[in-house]
Design an enzyme around this catalytic site. Sequence first.
Site, short mmCIF file in Angstrom:
data_model
loop_
_atom_site.label_atom_id
_atom_site.label_comp_id
_atom_site.label_asym_id
_atom_site.label_seq_id
_atom_site.Cartn_x
_atom_site.Cartn_y
_atom_site.Cartn_z
N TYR A 8 -4.05 -2.10 6.09
CA TYR A 8 -3.55 -3.37 5.53
C TYR A 8 -4.72 -4.30 5.18
O TYR A 8 -4.76 -4.89 4.10
CB TYR A 8 -2.61 -4.01 6.55
CG TYR A 8 -2.13 -5.41 6.22
CD1 TYR A 8 -1.04 -5.61 5.35
CD2 TYR A 8 -2.73 -6.54 6.78
CE1 TYR A 8 -0.59 -6.90 5.07
CE2 TYR A 8 -2.28 -7.82 6.50
CZ TYR A 8 -1.21 -8.00 5.65
OH TYR A 8 -0.75 -9.27 5.37
N LYS A 62 -5.61 -5.85 1.49
CA LYS A 62 -5.68 -7.29 1.22
C LYS A 62 -7.05 -7.68 0.64
O LYS A 62 -7.15 -8.61 -0.16
CB LYS A 62 -5.36 -8.08 2.48
CG LYS A 62 -3.88 -8.00 2.86
CD LYS A 62 -3.01 -8.56 1.75
CE LYS A 62 -1.54 -8.56 2.06
NZ LYS A 62 -0.71 -9.12 0.97
N SER A 114 -4.51 -12.40 2.24
CA SER A 114 -4.42 -12.73 3.67
C SER A 114 -5.83 -13.03 4.19
O SER A 114 -6.82 -12.59 3.59
CB SER A 114 -3.87 -11.52 4.43
OG SER A 114 -4.04 -11.70 5.82
P1 NAP Z 1 8.32 -11.37 5.22
O1 NAP Z 1 8.90 -12.61 5.78
O2 NAP Z 1 8.52 -10.09 5.92
O3 NAP Z 1 8.79 -11.26 3.71
C1 NAP Z 1 8.40 -10.16 2.92
C2 NAP Z 1 9.16 -10.21 1.60
O4 NAP Z 1 8.76 -9.10 0.81
C3 NAP Z 1 10.65 -10.10 1.78
O5 NAP Z 1 11.28 -10.87 0.78
C4 NAP Z 1 10.92 -8.61 1.57
O6 NAP Z 1 12.28 -8.45 1.20
C5 NAP Z 1 9.92 -8.32 0.46
N1 NAP Z 1 9.45 -6.94 0.31
C6 NAP Z 1 8.84 -6.14 1.22
N2 NAP Z 1 8.52 -4.96 0.68
C7 NAP Z 1 8.92 -5.01 -0.63
C8 NAP Z 1 8.86 -4.09 -1.72
N3 NAP Z 1 8.33 -2.86 -1.59
N4 NAP Z 1 9.36 -4.48 -2.91
C9 NAP Z 1 9.91 -5.71 -3.06
N5 NAP Z 1 9.99 -6.61 -2.07
C10 NAP Z 1 9.50 -6.26 -0.87
O7 NAP Z 1 6.72 -11.51 5.07
P2 NAP Z 1 5.76 -12.78 4.83
O8 NAP Z 1 5.06 -13.04 6.09
O9 NAP Z 1 6.50 -13.85 4.14
O10 NAP Z 1 4.68 -12.11 3.85
C11 NAP Z 1 4.56 -12.48 2.48
C12 NAP Z 1 3.14 -12.23 2.04
O11 NAP Z 1 2.23 -13.02 2.84
C13 NAP Z 1 2.65 -10.80 2.16
O12 NAP Z 1 1.84 -10.49 1.05
C14 NAP Z 1 1.81 -10.80 3.43
O13 NAP Z 1 0.83 -9.79 3.42
C15 NAP Z 1 1.19 -12.18 3.32
N6 NAP Z 1 0.68 -12.73 4.60
C16 NAP Z 1 1.52 -13.03 5.62
C17 NAP Z 1 0.99 -13.57 6.81
C18 NAP Z 1 1.84 -13.94 7.99
O14 NAP Z 1 1.26 -14.30 9.04
N7 NAP Z 1 3.16 -13.92 7.89
C19 NAP Z 1 -0.39 -13.79 6.90
C20 NAP Z 1 -1.20 -13.47 5.83
C21 NAP Z 1 -0.65 -12.96 4.67
P3 NAP Z 1 13.10 -7.05 1.28
O15 NAP Z 1 12.98 -6.58 2.70
O16 NAP Z 1 14.49 -7.46 0.86
O17 NAP Z 1 12.44 -6.16 0.29
#
Ligand code: NAP
Length: 250
Positions: free
Chosen positions: A156, A160, A143
């Site tokens: 967090y 990261k 991130s």
């Molecule tokens: P999201 O839409 O909430 O999706 C998270 C995914 O991870 C879901 O498929 C969830 O499914 C799964 N998950 C969560 N905890 C888990 C666990 N313990 N074991 C297995 N699966 C798990 O989030 P996102 O925004 O796409 O985030 C994805 C990645 O991008 C993360 O690494 C996050 O830190 C990074 N990121 C996001 C942003 C942003 O602005 N959105 C910015 C920077 C980085 P279940 O609930 O079914 O487990």
Amino acid sequence: MFNLENKTAIISGGSKGIGKAIALKLAEAGANIVVCSRKIENLENCHKEAVENGYEIDIVECNTSDKESIKKVVDFTIEKFSKIDILINNAATNPYYGPILDSEDSHWDKILDVNIKGYFNFAKICSDSMIENKSGKIINVSSIAAKTPLEGLGVYNISKAAVVMLTKVLAKEMAKDNIQVNTLAPGLIKTDFSKALWDNDEIYNKIVKTIPQGRMGEPEDIAGMALYLSSNASDFITGSLFTVDGGLTT
Ligand code: NAP
């Protein structure tokens, strides 16, 4: 260069958000796809969307904080496709928002178990297949929080930043086996994870003013970089960090 036919990819946390967009993009490029996450309803929704788009993907329940659970995904993948070429470490969590001095052991344990140990264990368990084939791509989703602390997300942010060092260590150790390991650092992307930032107009308007490109990203904005890092186009790149943030941290 970007063709992934005969390649097999595992995407952790691939049932929604950024992980799902990456899974569908790699499927479009021809890869066999195994998506894992904790909740079967999320996985089934993802499977339905893939089928509607004409892709055959496999779904497996998994909690990445549990090594045995990761092993089941890897065993399933090896049994069905004989090898693993690409691992997208993407599942992450953040159970705590607030000043870091008020965070508790339980917050640290949960965040480090999923965001760091989960990534390491997945890479380690997949490495047998990759080392045997002298070929592999590991993409660790970090991130912009690794580069500059996001307010209220102290633990967090630290997790990261640790992903970036995990990438560098793995990249150096795995280079001799032709395995490339890179970090993908998304900026602010519209997913359930970041909902607090975009489902209130006042907050959203304040935030977009800080992003040079004038909008939050969509999950699909991250998928192209994941495809690049999964493909032969990136064969001489390892240990590097790729930011996709519309200029936010420039
Ligand atoms: P999201 O839409 O909430 O999706 C998270 C995914 O991870 C879901 O498929 C969830 O499914 C799964 N998950 C969560 N905890 C888990 C666990 N313990 N074991 C297995 N699966 C798990 O989030 P996102 O925004 O796409 O985030 C994805 C990645 O991008 C993360 O690494 C996050 O830190 C990074 N990121 C996001 C942003 C942003 O602005 N959105 C910015 C920077 C980085 P279940 O609930 O079914 O487990």
